[in-house]
Scaffold this active site. Structure first.
Site, PDB file in Angstrom:
ATOM      1  N   ARG A 194       0.821  -1.231   0.000  1.00 52.45           N
ATOM      2  CA  ARG A 194       0.000   0.000   0.000  1.00 52.45           C
ATOM      3  C   ARG A 194       0.846   1.269   0.000  1.00 52.45           C
ATOM      4  NH1 ARG A 194      -2.796  -3.035   3.846  1.00 52.45           N
ATOM      5  NH2 ARG A 194      -4.711  -3.963   3.005  1.00 52.45           N
ATOM      6  N   LYS A 236       4.338  12.121 -10.731  1.00 54.22           N
ATOM      7  CA  LYS A 236       3.405  11.382 -11.594  1.00 54.22           C
ATOM      8  C   LYS A 236       4.001  10.015 -11.908  1.00 54.22           C
ATOM      9  CE  LYS A 236       1.249  15.181 -14.132  1.00 54.22           C
ATOM     10  NZ  LYS A 236       1.063  15.754 -15.476  1.00 54.22           N
ATOM     11  N   GLU A 238      13.066  19.080 -23.943  1.00 56.97           N
ATOM     12  CA  GLU A 238      12.371  19.309 -22.658  1.00 56.97           C
ATOM     13  C   GLU A 238      13.132  20.343 -21.829  1.00 56.97           C
ATOM     14  OE1 GLU A 238       9.443  18.362 -21.622  1.00 56.97           O
ATOM     15  OE2 GLU A 238       8.907  16.555 -22.736  1.00 56.97           O
ATOM     16  N   LYS A 241      11.069  23.278 -12.485  1.00 51.04           N
ATOM     17  CA  LYS A 241       9.973  22.309 -12.447  1.00 51.04           C
ATOM     18  C   LYS A 241       9.506  22.110 -11.004  1.00 51.04           C
ATOM     19  CE  LYS A 241       8.023  17.920 -13.675  1.00 51.04           C
ATOM     20  NZ  LYS A 241       7.978  16.673 -14.394  1.00 51.04           N
ATOM     21  N   GLU A 287      -1.891  19.561 -10.746  1.00 52.53           N
ATOM     22  CA  GLU A 287      -2.138  20.132 -12.086  1.00 52.53           C
ATOM     23  C   GLU A 287      -3.518  20.745 -12.236  1.00 52.53           C
ATOM     24  OE1 GLU A 287      -0.483  17.672 -15.206  1.00 52.53           O
ATOM     25  OE2 GLU A 287      -1.456  18.877 -16.743  1.00 52.53           O
ATOM     26  N   ARG A 344       0.694  24.140 -13.118  1.00 48.44           N
ATOM     27  CA  ARG A 344       1.467  22.994 -13.629  1.00 48.44           C
ATOM     28  C   ARG A 344       1.180  22.721 -15.100  1.00 48.44           C
ATOM     29  NH1 ARG A 344       2.787  17.243 -10.550  1.00 48.44           N
ATOM     30  NH2 ARG A 344       4.111  16.443 -12.197  1.00 48.44           N
ATOM     31  N   ASN A 367       3.062  21.874 -20.031  1.00 50.27           N
ATOM     32  CA  ASN A 367       2.632  21.288 -21.305  1.00 50.27           C
ATOM     33  C   ASN A 367       3.002  22.165 -22.505  1.00 50.27           C
ATOM     34  OD1 ASN A 367       1.456  18.910 -20.312  1.00 50.27           O
ATOM     35  ND2 ASN A 367      -0.316  20.075 -19.616  1.00 50.27           N
ATOM     36  N   HIS A 392       3.531  20.740 -25.920  1.00 47.63           N
ATOM     37  CA  HIS A 392       2.910  19.413 -25.950  1.00 47.63           C
ATOM     38  C   HIS A 392       1.564  19.412 -26.671  1.00 47.63           C
ATOM     39  CE1 HIS A 392       6.033  18.718 -23.042  1.00 47.63           C
ATOM     40  NE2 HIS A 392       5.711  17.455 -22.896  1.00 47.63           N
ATOM     41  N   HIS A 414       1.926  16.332 -28.878  1.00 43.34           N
ATOM     42  CA  HIS A 414       1.291  15.020 -28.699  1.00 43.34           C
ATOM     43  C   HIS A 414       0.615  14.552 -29.981  1.00 43.34           C
ATOM     44  CE1 HIS A 414       1.038  15.192 -24.045  1.00 43.34           C
ATOM     45  NE2 HIS A 414       2.031  14.434 -24.447  1.00 43.34           N
ATOM     46  N   HIS A 470       9.018  11.304 -28.315  1.00 44.15           N
ATOM     47  CA  HIS A 470       8.252  12.299 -27.564  1.00 44.15           C
ATOM     48  C   HIS A 470       8.966  13.665 -27.552  1.00 44.15           C
ATOM     49  CE1 HIS A 470       5.655  13.942 -24.485  1.00 44.15           C
ATOM     50  NE2 HIS A 470       6.729  14.293 -23.799  1.00 44.15           N
TER      51      HIS A 470
HETATM   52  N1  LIG Z   1       6.063  11.047 -14.966  1.00 48.85           N
HETATM   53  C1  LIG Z   1       6.186  12.107 -15.709  1.00 48.85           C
HETATM   54  O1  LIG Z   1       5.978  13.253 -15.258  1.00 48.85           O
HETATM   55  C2  LIG Z   1       6.626  11.950 -17.132  1.00 48.85           C
HETATM   56  C3  LIG Z   1       7.033  13.089 -17.860  1.00 48.85           C
HETATM   57  C4  LIG Z   1       7.490  12.898 -19.166  1.00 48.85           C
HETATM   58  C5  LIG Z   1       7.536  11.629 -19.728  1.00 48.85           C
HETATM   59  N2  LIG Z   1       7.139  10.547 -18.978  1.00 48.85           N
HETATM   60  C6  LIG Z   1       7.203   9.198 -19.539  1.00 48.85           C
HETATM   61  O2  LIG Z   1       8.566   8.912 -19.832  1.00 48.85           O
HETATM   62  C7  LIG Z   1       8.588   7.909 -20.850  1.00 48.85           C
HETATM   63  C8  LIG Z   1       9.684   8.221 -21.841  1.00 48.85           C
HETATM   64  O3  LIG Z   1      10.908   8.236 -21.136  1.00 48.85           O
HETATM   65  P1  LIG Z   1      12.314   8.210 -21.883  1.00 48.85           P
HETATM   66  O4  LIG Z   1      12.327   9.208 -22.965  1.00 48.85           O
HETATM   67  O5  LIG Z   1      13.325   8.268 -20.816  1.00 48.85           O
HETATM   68  O6  LIG Z   1      12.298   6.815 -22.653  1.00 48.85           O
HETATM   69  P2  LIG Z   1      12.620   5.335 -22.179  1.00 48.85           P
HETATM   70  O7  LIG Z   1      12.418   5.152 -20.743  1.00 48.85           O
HETATM   71  O8  LIG Z   1      11.865   4.451 -23.104  1.00 48.85           O
HETATM   72  O9  LIG Z   1      14.174   5.212 -22.502  1.00 48.85           O
HETATM   73  C9  LIG Z   1      14.636   5.330 -23.837  1.00 48.85           C
HETATM   74  C10 LIG Z   1      15.612   4.216 -24.185  1.00 48.85           C
HETATM   75  O10 LIG Z   1      16.861   4.466 -23.575  1.00 48.85           O
HETATM   76  C11 LIG Z   1      17.323   3.324 -22.851  1.00 48.85           C
HETATM   77  N3  LIG Z   1      18.162   3.874 -21.817  1.00 48.85           N
HETATM   78  C12 LIG Z   1      17.797   4.452 -20.650  1.00 48.85           C
HETATM   79  N4  LIG Z   1      18.861   4.981 -20.041  1.00 48.85           N
HETATM   80  C13 LIG Z   1      19.931   4.750 -20.846  1.00 48.85           C
HETATM   81  C14 LIG Z   1      21.301   5.086 -20.772  1.00 48.85           C
HETATM   82  N5  LIG Z   1      21.787   5.824 -19.774  1.00 48.85           N
HETATM   83  N6  LIG Z   1      22.124   4.661 -21.763  1.00 48.85           N
HETATM   84  C15 LIG Z   1      21.632   3.967 -22.806  1.00 48.85           C
HETATM   85  N7  LIG Z   1      20.338   3.651 -22.956  1.00 48.85           N
HETATM   86  C16 LIG Z   1      19.498   4.032 -21.979  1.00 48.85           C
HETATM   87  C17 LIG Z   1      16.071   2.633 -22.443  1.00 48.85           C
HETATM   88  O11 LIG Z   1      16.293   1.256 -22.212  1.00 48.85           O
HETATM   89  C18 LIG Z   1      15.196   2.851 -23.673  1.00 48.85           C
HETATM   90  O12 LIG Z   1      15.518   1.911 -24.660  1.00 48.85           O
HETATM   91  C19 LIG Z   1       7.211   7.851 -21.465  1.00 48.85           C
HETATM   92  O13 LIG Z   1       6.585   6.662 -21.087  1.00 48.85           O
HETATM   93  C20 LIG Z   1       6.487   9.061 -20.850  1.00 48.85           C
HETATM   94  O14 LIG Z   1       5.109   8.808 -20.671  1.00 48.85           O
HETATM   95  C21 LIG Z   1       6.686  10.696 -17.708  1.00 48.85           C
END
Ligand SMILES: NC(=O)c1ccc[n+]([C@@H]2O[C@H](COP(=O)([O-])OP(=O)(O)OC[C@H]3O[C@@H](n4cnc5c(N)ncnc54)[C@H](O)[C@@H]3O)[C@@H](O)[C@H]2O)c1
Length: 345
Positions: free
Chosen positions: A108, A130, A172, A207, A217, A221, A225, A228, A232, A244
């Protein structure tokens, strides 16, 4: 500039910006590791421990689903962890989003530390509470607000990132500068191969301030976006051939163009040209407006019902000032799409 960042008082996450992983940034009490397999060589080379219960996993956007979490929860229960344990989630945004949700569910809710390893996750996903997974109906539709107690961002991890992921995450960072209308910081961020600690700290502090004032949000917050709104739609319409961060970059250029077209003050021409130059290689992946429109309207930021039904809550950057929120008709975004394409041509 590396070390513990000073953040607003009472902010739930302690943020450490480091050159490389260090043992003294690990949890003080019992902990276990959930980590992306790709990071194993770097973790082991750093000589950091792997407590029992550690899981090295392979995740991607396709497996960012609830069933993926279940074996992890079973594994930790089997290993006998109690509520005093901390989960350390090491990986990109997919891993930290899923790890955070697993931490919210296990017993939990246990404490967790985010160790984001992509630029996008260091600047965005790792901070703000998030967590979530995707449903068939869309991205991140099941989740929880569950802030990590600590976020540890190590620049050394960025050195193994594929160049395309690094470039995508940079947008970003640029977004955070444009939120304050600061084209010179945005430009500096565009030029840095691996972002300097100052740039990362700038984005993280900004941030944290915003998220602290509006954790759920309801208002401010939403400014995060920026880029975005169209981003998106471009990402979805491309069938996710645009990453993204790349789609956010295109969305930022479109938002800058749109602000100008709406009669607002515009950013310096040299800056807009530099953005367009950096984004031009993506032009072939930009789908026509007719394919983007439906996604834009479906986006969760489309406003309520009735008279507002067709209006999209949009964030527009303003030189020298904080970006503004404005409800706009989709046709404004059609114009933004056209203006962006003109600049990319
Ligand atoms: N929680 C939030 O506020 C928030 C905000 C923005 C995005 N997100 C989420 O984040 C996700 C995208 O994240 P991302 O862009 O990090 O992509 P990802 O997590 O898919 O990572 C991209 C690729 O890089 C690899 N990788 C990670 N670290 C590495 C490193 N140091 N060296 C080599 N390879 C590495 C991973 O295995 C993957 O193949 C989406 O699912 C999105 O929804 C969440």
């Amino acid at each position: 500039m590396t070390g513990r960042l000073t953040l607003p008082q009472g902010f739930p996450t302690e943020v450490m910006l480091l050159e490389r992983p260090a043992e003294d940034s690990l949890p003080e009490g019992p902990w276990f590791l959930l980590a992306d397999r790709k990071l194993r060589p770097a973790w082991e080379a750093s000589g950091l421990p792997q407590p029992p219960g550690t899981l090295w996993v392979e995740v991607d956007e396709g497996s960012k689903r609830l069933p993926t979490l279940l074996p992890w929860l079973e594994h930790w229960a089997e290993a006998g962890y109690h509520r005093d344990a901390t989960l350390v989630a090491l990986g990109g945004g997919v891993l930290t989003d899923m790890g955070g949700l697993a931490a919210a569910l296990f017993l939990r809710g246990i404490s967790w530390h985010a160790w984001p390893t992509t630029l996008l996750s260091q600047v965005d996903a790792g901070l703000g509470g998030k967590t979530g997974v995707n449903l068939a109906a869309g991205k991140n539709l099941a989740g929880a607000f569950h802030s990590p107690a600590r976020m540890v961002a190590c620049r050394s991890f960025l050195r193994t990132l594929p160049p395309r992921d690094l470039a995508a995450g940079r947008w970003e960072l640029v977004k955070m500068a444009l939120l304050d209308g600061d084209a010179s910081i945005a430009l500096r961020m565009l030029e840095e191969a691996i972002p300097e600690p100052e740039s990362l700290a700038f984005a993280l502090r900004r941030k944290a301030e915003i998220v602290h004032r509006d954790p759920l949000e309801h208002g401010e917050r939403r400014l995060l976006n920026l880029g975005h709104t169209l981003g998106h739609a471009l990402e979805a319409a491309s069938g996710h051939t645009l990453l993204h961060g790349e789609a956010v970059g295109l969305g930022l250029l479109a938002a800058c163009c749109l602000a100008g077209a709406l009669g607002m003050e515009t950013f310096p021409e040299a800056f807009l040209r530099r953005m367009a130059d950096a984004l031009r290689p993506l032009a072939a992946r930009v789908k026509p407006w007719s394919l983007c429109e439906a996604y834009l309207k479906r986006d969760k930021k489309a406003l309520g019902s009735g008279a507002d039904e067709e209006r999209i809550l949009s964030i527009l950057p303003v030189p020298g000032r904080t970006a503004i929120q404005k409800a706009l008709a989709p046709r404004s975004w059609e114009e933004a799409h056209t203006l962006m394409n003109t600049r990319l041509a």
